[in-house]
Write a protein that holds these residues in place. Structure first.
Motif: not given
Length: 238
Positions: A42-51
């Motif tokens: 379930w790895g996730n992150t937020s970058l530049n307004g996107y998840t």
């Protein structure tokens, strides 16, 4: 095809750990070091307004890793067995949170590099905030995959011609738009598609709030390890 509710709430689900081969596949990332990568289920992150989500939600899955240079440039290495059933939907998500009626515009540009083998689709997955409705836009697909529901015929909307399917997975209504020819890059005007569903067809209300616009790869099989690359993706609304 049946969809799992797990895909809607990937970060909130408590699921048994899977043997995902945590280091396999990162060598498939670009030569320049990615700013983020994960092989977690379930790895996730937020970058530049996107998840970004790795999102391995189906049963019988193999190994899968996601890397990202930004929220709009990222890729997946996946090694899922050649068995039936969707294994994962790695994706990048943009939150909209506007009603269909209040949306002035909702557009997206995409550019991908996908394998010639395996079973998968490259698709937008658009949800209302209550997860009562799912709108899928397949821009390309390969292998033994197919949409949920029954064909409603063809329609030209948002700059593309689609074959439309309408169905239910038991938890929500599903409207699938399959591009009549594969595309690896292009622009989609999403607002007219939503207006057609809510206005012309009356399948959902124009007062429904569009929550997430996701874009990614719904992978059924990728035996031996295959690469899926999002060279560029933008989602814009007003």
């Amino acid at each position: 095809m049946a969809k799992s509710a797990l895909r809607k709430i990937t970060t909130a689900v408590l699921a048994p750990a899977m043997a995902l081969g945590a280091t396999v596949g990162l060598a498939s990332a670009p030569a320049s070091a990615a700013v983020w990568n994960t092989c977690d289920q379930w790895g996730n992150t937020s970058l530049n307004g996107y998840t970004l989500y790795n999102n391995i939600w189906g049963s019988g899955a193999g190994s899968q890793c996601v890397w990202a240079n930004s929220g709009t440039n990222w890729g997946v290495w996946a090694n899922h067995p050649n068995t039936g059933g969707i294994k994962s939907y790695p994706n990048s998500k943009k939150v909209i949170n506007k009603t269909i009626a209040s949306l002035g515009s909702l557009t997206s540009n995409y550019n991908v590099t996908v394998p010639s083998s395996g079973a998968y689709n490259t698709s937008y997955d658009i949800w209302d905030t209550d997860y009562d409705y799912e709108i899928m836009l397949w821009v390309n697909y390969n292998g033994a995959v197919g949409p949920l529901g029954t064909s409603q015929g063809n329609v030209t909307l948002g700059g593309h011609t689609w074959t439309v399917y309408k169905g239910s997975n038991g938890a929500n209504e599903v409207f699938s738009f399959l591009r009549t020819s594969d595309s690896s890059s292009g622009s989609v005007n999403i607002k007219p598609i939503l207006s057609w569903i809510s206005g012309t067809k009356g399948w959902m209300s124009s007062s429904e709030t569009i929550g997430d616009v996701q874009f990614g790869y719904e992978i059924t099989s990728s035996s031996g390890g295959l690469d899926f690359v999002t060279n560029n993706l933008t989602v814009s609304s007003s």
